[in-house]
Design a protein around this motif. Structure first.
Motif, PDB file in Angstrom:
ATOM      1  N   GLU A 158     -10.065  -8.488   4.882  1.00  0.00           N
ATOM      2  CA  GLU A 158     -11.379  -7.949   5.241  1.00  0.00           C
ATOM      3  C   GLU A 158     -11.809  -8.374   6.640  1.00  0.00           C
ATOM      4  O   GLU A 158     -12.342  -7.571   7.399  1.00  0.00           O
ATOM      5  N   GLN A 159     -11.615  -9.641   6.970  1.00  0.00           N
ATOM      6  CA  GLN A 159     -12.201 -10.200   8.190  1.00  0.00           C
ATOM      7  C   GLN A 159     -11.232 -10.381   9.351  1.00  0.00           C
ATOM      8  O   GLN A 159     -11.660 -10.443  10.496  1.00  0.00           O
ATOM      9  N   PHE A 160      -9.952 -10.518   9.051  1.00  0.00           N
ATOM     10  CA  PHE A 160      -8.963 -10.765  10.101  1.00  0.00           C
ATOM     11  C   PHE A 160      -7.730  -9.888   9.902  1.00  0.00           C
ATOM     12  O   PHE A 160      -6.606 -10.382   9.815  1.00  0.00           O
ATOM     13  N   PRO A 161      -7.911  -8.586   9.805  1.00  0.00           N
ATOM     14  CA  PRO A 161      -6.765  -7.707   9.517  1.00  0.00           C
ATOM     15  C   PRO A 161      -5.708  -7.773  10.620  1.00  0.00           C
ATOM     16  O   PRO A 161      -6.027  -7.887  11.797  1.00  0.00           O
ATOM     17  N   GLY A 162      -4.455  -7.729  10.191  1.00  0.00           N
ATOM     18  CA  GLY A 162      -3.347  -7.674  11.139  1.00  0.00           C
ATOM     19  C   GLY A 162      -2.999  -8.983  11.817  1.00  0.00           C
ATOM     20  O   GLY A 162      -2.122  -9.019  12.682  1.00  0.00           O
ATOM     21  N   GLU A 163      -3.636 -10.078  11.438  1.00  0.00           N
ATOM     22  CA  GLU A 163      -3.351 -11.384  12.049  1.00  0.00           C
ATOM     23  C   GLU A 163      -2.132 -12.031  11.390  1.00  0.00           C
ATOM     24  O   GLU A 163      -1.751 -11.688  10.265  1.00  0.00           O
ATOM     25  N   ILE A 164      -1.547 -12.989  12.074  1.00  0.00           N
ATOM     26  CA  ILE A 164      -0.492 -13.823  11.505  1.00  0.00           C
ATOM     27  C   ILE A 164      -1.185 -14.966  10.769  1.00  0.00           C
ATOM     28  O   ILE A 164      -2.089 -15.603  11.322  1.00  0.00           O
TER      29      ILE A 164
END
Length: 135
Positions: free
Chosen positions: A58-64
């Motif tokens: 929800e809050q950090f899409p696509g992060e490692i």
């Protein structure tokens, strides 16, 4: 890379359980606590990871993501990408599904002393659930 710390607290085995999650993103620390219902301690540890992945989606899409937990069972299961335990299978499958939203998700076992904030949040949530008059 985002550091995600997860922990669960249980009152009984199985018993009422809660999750504490700490997410370090850049210079900001986000803290979350969730009542989970009645589970075993190991199941609650998997549920804490699930909730953390949902928050990150929800809050950090696509992060490692680097997920750190003091649950050897949960971390070993995720690192080995396998479980024989039928109780863990649906939780494991849910984590695998949620992971697909991220380019990389790493799991790291950490000792209890490095997971104090997530532990504090889980215990506090469980205590509030058991004693609703305490604030």
């Amino acid at each position: 890379m985002i550091e995600v710390y997860t922990d669960a607290a249980c009152s009984g085995e199985p018993g009422l359980s809660a999750a504490g999650i700490v997410i370090k993103h850049q210079q900001t620390i986000h803290e979350y606590q969730y009542f989970l219902g009645t589970w075993t301690n190991h199941e609650a540890e998997f549920l804490a990871i699930i909730r953390a992945l949902e928050i990150c989606q929800e809050q950090f899409p696509g992060e490692i993501l680097s997920i750190r937990s003091d649950s050897k069972v949960a971390v070993d299961t995720m690192e080995n990408n396998f479980t024989k335990n039928v109780k863990f299978s649906p939780l494991f499958e849910r984590i695998q599904l949620l992971q697909q939203a991220f380019p990389y998700v790493f799991y790291k076992w950490i000792p209890d002393k490095q997971n104090k904030n997530a532990d504090r949040l889980a215990r506090k949530c469980l205590q509030k659930t058991q004693n609703p008059d305490q604030r």
